[in-house]
Design a protein around this motif. Structure first.
Motif, PDB file in Angstrom:
ATOM      1  N   ASP A 157      -0.983   3.411   6.110  1.00  9.03           N
ATOM      2  CA  ASP A 157       0.060   3.096   5.124  1.00  9.03           C
ATOM      3  C   ASP A 157       0.272   4.287   4.183  1.00  9.03           C
ATOM      4  N   ALA A 158      -0.841   4.893   3.758  1.00  9.73           N
ATOM      5  CA  ALA A 158      -0.731   6.056   2.874  1.00  9.73           C
ATOM      6  C   ALA A 158      -0.009   7.196   3.585  1.00  9.73           C
ATOM      7  N   SER A 159      -0.275   7.363   4.896  1.00 10.59           N
ATOM      8  CA  SER A 159       0.398   8.449   5.617  1.00 10.59           C
ATOM      9  C   SER A 159       1.887   8.151   5.794  1.00 10.59           C
ATOM     10  N   VAL A 160       2.255   6.865   5.885  1.00 13.17           N
ATOM     11  CA  VAL A 160       3.683   6.497   5.906  1.00 13.17           C
ATOM     12  C   VAL A 160       4.321   6.845   4.556  1.00 13.17           C
TER      13      VAL A 160
ATOM     14  N   VAL B   8      15.576   6.978   1.292  1.00 15.45           N
ATOM     15  CA  VAL B   8      14.659   6.701   2.409  1.00 15.45           C
ATOM     16  C   VAL B   8      14.159   5.258   2.288  1.00 15.45           C
ATOM     17  N   VAL B   9      14.047   4.582   3.442  1.00 14.23           N
ATOM     18  CA  VAL B   9      13.539   3.200   3.474  1.00 14.23           C
ATOM     19  C   VAL B   9      12.293   3.170   4.353  1.00 14.23           C
ATOM     20  N   THR B  10      11.271   2.437   3.922  1.00  9.04           N
ATOM     21  CA  THR B  10      10.130   2.191   4.814  1.00  9.04           C
ATOM     22  C   THR B  10      10.053   0.689   5.094  1.00  9.04           C
ATOM     23  N   ILE B  11       9.714   0.357   6.346  1.00  9.32           N
ATOM     24  CA  ILE B  11       9.523  -1.044   6.734  1.00  9.32           C
ATOM     25  C   ILE B  11       8.095  -1.146   7.268  1.00  9.32           C
ATOM     26  N   SER B  12       7.298  -2.053   6.683  1.00  9.60           N
ATOM     27  CA  SER B  12       5.891  -2.114   7.100  1.00  9.60           C
ATOM     28  C   SER B  12       5.443  -3.527   7.408  1.00  9.60           C
ATOM     29  N   GLY B  13       4.664  -3.653   8.466  1.00  6.61           N
ATOM     30  CA  GLY B  13       3.910  -4.871   8.707  1.00  6.61           C
ATOM     31  C   GLY B  13       4.603  -5.910   9.560  1.00  6.61           C
ATOM     32  N   SER B  14       3.964  -7.098   9.542  1.00  8.68           N
ATOM     33  CA  SER B  14       4.411  -8.188  10.409  1.00  8.68           C
ATOM     34  C   SER B  14       5.516  -8.988   9.729  1.00  8.68           C
ATOM     35  N   LEU B  15       6.091  -9.917  10.482  1.00  9.63           N
ATOM     36  CA  LEU B  15       7.164 -10.765   9.951  1.00  9.63           C
ATOM     37  C   LEU B  15       6.651 -12.187   9.762  1.00  9.63           C
ATOM     38  N   PRO B  16       7.096 -12.869   8.705  1.00 11.86           N
ATOM     39  CA  PRO B  16       6.682 -14.268   8.541  1.00 11.86           C
ATOM     40  C   PRO B  16       7.437 -15.159   9.529  1.00 11.86           C
TER      41      PRO B  16
ATOM     42  N   THR C 107      -8.205   0.152  -1.350  1.00  7.40           N
ATOM     43  CA  THR C 107      -7.202   0.302  -0.280  1.00  7.40           C
ATOM     44  C   THR C 107      -5.838   0.639  -0.881  1.00  7.40           C
ATOM     45  N   GLY C 108      -5.160   1.616  -0.265  1.00  2.00           N
ATOM     46  CA  GLY C 108      -3.825   1.969  -0.748  1.00  2.00           C
ATOM     47  C   GLY C 108      -3.853   2.645  -2.096  1.00  2.00           C
TER      48      GLY C 108
ATOM     49  N   ASN D 252       0.851  -1.211   0.000  1.00  4.61           N
ATOM     50  CA  ASN D 252       0.000   0.000   0.000  1.00  4.61           C
ATOM     51  C   ASN D 252       0.883   1.257   0.000  1.00  4.61           C
ATOM     52  N   VAL D 253       1.914   1.238   0.847  1.00  2.00           N
ATOM     53  CA  VAL D 253       2.845   2.381   0.907  1.00  2.00           C
ATOM     54  C   VAL D 253       3.441   2.608  -0.486  1.00  2.00           C
TER      55      VAL D 253
END
Ligand code: ADP
Length: 312
Positions: free
Chosen positions: A256-259, A131-139, A292-293, A41-42
């Protein structure tokens, strides 16, 4: 260029049913399948704003290829590390006048070699990013250490990293010696890691929470407050961000969009007020779309001009 990291992406399937019938067959005519996961989404929002972005993370199997094809059909550059497991499906069934029933697959188990291989690939991709973004859970198989490694590598390269995750993963990173440049928890997420309830309308209450040791040495903390905008700590100053009332169509993915907006603002090295306005504008534009996104960049400037950022 912005590099987005999605370690646990999914094919998001949405089924719309008038009525969900249990213990029998439900036939569905109204459904969609999209490349999902917070980081994607980001990615989409940054791309729709015309900013350069590359998506990385882990993908495997036929569903992994499906996500790559979807992204490339939208003109988005993907550079994912291939895993032997199969990328997951996440199913949302919208039924019975506004009810939502979800089935979320746990997803693949990642081996130590795959985790190490991803980090090596990440280091190469980092060369072209600012710039790096990291989003969400980990598998399963990937520990929060991977997020800590990504943050360390990004900072060693003199670049900025935004971390948007929650629960024990966020808490583990924030107790490590490698904190991100920025975080964007919502109220529920921040309460979850400090184990306290906050009155979102009480500035001193929020400031008190932000003095928690967990947040020390994080230059930019954006607590997003849905329709109430955001409360922000940047370096040693606090900001109240007030947004106008709008007609909301679908708020899912606004965080996510705001990130994505924070990442664009940081990538363009805008003044803090404009970084925050960009972030809020994209969160709001996401709520105004069905999908979404997704954001409509044509509406950007009108919304941006209505946002008020005040030092408090
Ligand atoms: P999350 O999706 O992570 O829970 P929020 O709900 O706080 O995050 O939304 C992120 C941003 O999206 C908000 O700061 C705001 O800019 C925008 N937003 C979300 N919900 C609304 C709403 N109902 N009205 C206007 N803007 C919204």
């Amino acid at each position: 260029m912005i590099l987005t990291v999605t370690m646990n992406p999914s094919v998001d399937i949405s089924y719309k049913l008038e009525q969900l019938k249990i213990d029998t067959v439900n036939r569905c005519e109204n459904y969609s399948k999209t490349a999902g996961g917070k980081g994607l989404n980001v990615t989409r929002v940054i791309h729709q704003m015309g900013h350069q972005v590359t998506a990385t993370g882990l993908l495997g199997g036929a569903l992994g290829r499906y996500i790559e094809d979807k992204l490339s059909s939208e003109g988005i550059a993907g550079n994912f590390y291939p895993i032997s497991g199969e990328t997951r499906n996440c199913i949302a069934i919208l039924h019975d006048n506004g009810k939502q029933t979800e089935v979320l697959e746990k997803g693949p188990v990642i081996s130590a070699e795959e985790g190490a291989g991803f980090l090596k690939q990440f280091s190469q991709l980092l060369d072209d990013a600012n710039v790096v973004t990291i989003s969400g859970s980990l598998p399963e198989g990937i520990s929060p250490e991977v997020y800590i490694d990504i943050i360390r590598k990004t900072h060693e390269a003199g670049k900025k990293v935004i971390l948007d995750t929650s629960g024990s993963t966020l808490a583990t990173v924030l107790t490590s010696g490698n904190k991100p440049y920025a975080i964007k928890p919502n109220l529920e997420e921040i309460q979850g890691i400090v184990h306290e309830t906050i009155d979102e309308d009480n500035v001193e209450d929020i400031k008190g929470i932000l003095s928690n040791e967990l947040f020390a040495d994080i230059p930019l903390i954006v607590i997003s407050l849905g329709a109430k905008g955001a409360f922000v700590k940047f370096e040693d100053a606090y900001y109240d961000v007030v947004i106008p009332k709008i007609k909301v169509v679908n708020p899912v993915g606004s965080g996510d969009a705001s990130v994505g907006g924070l990442a664009i603002g940081l990538s363009k090295e805008l003044a803090i007020e404009d970084i925050l306005k960009t972030s809020m504008t994209l969160g709001m534009l996401n709520t105004m779309e069905e999908k979404t996104g997704h954001v409509n960049p044509v509406k950007f400037q009108d919304i941006f001009d209505l946002i008020k950022v005040t030092k408090v």
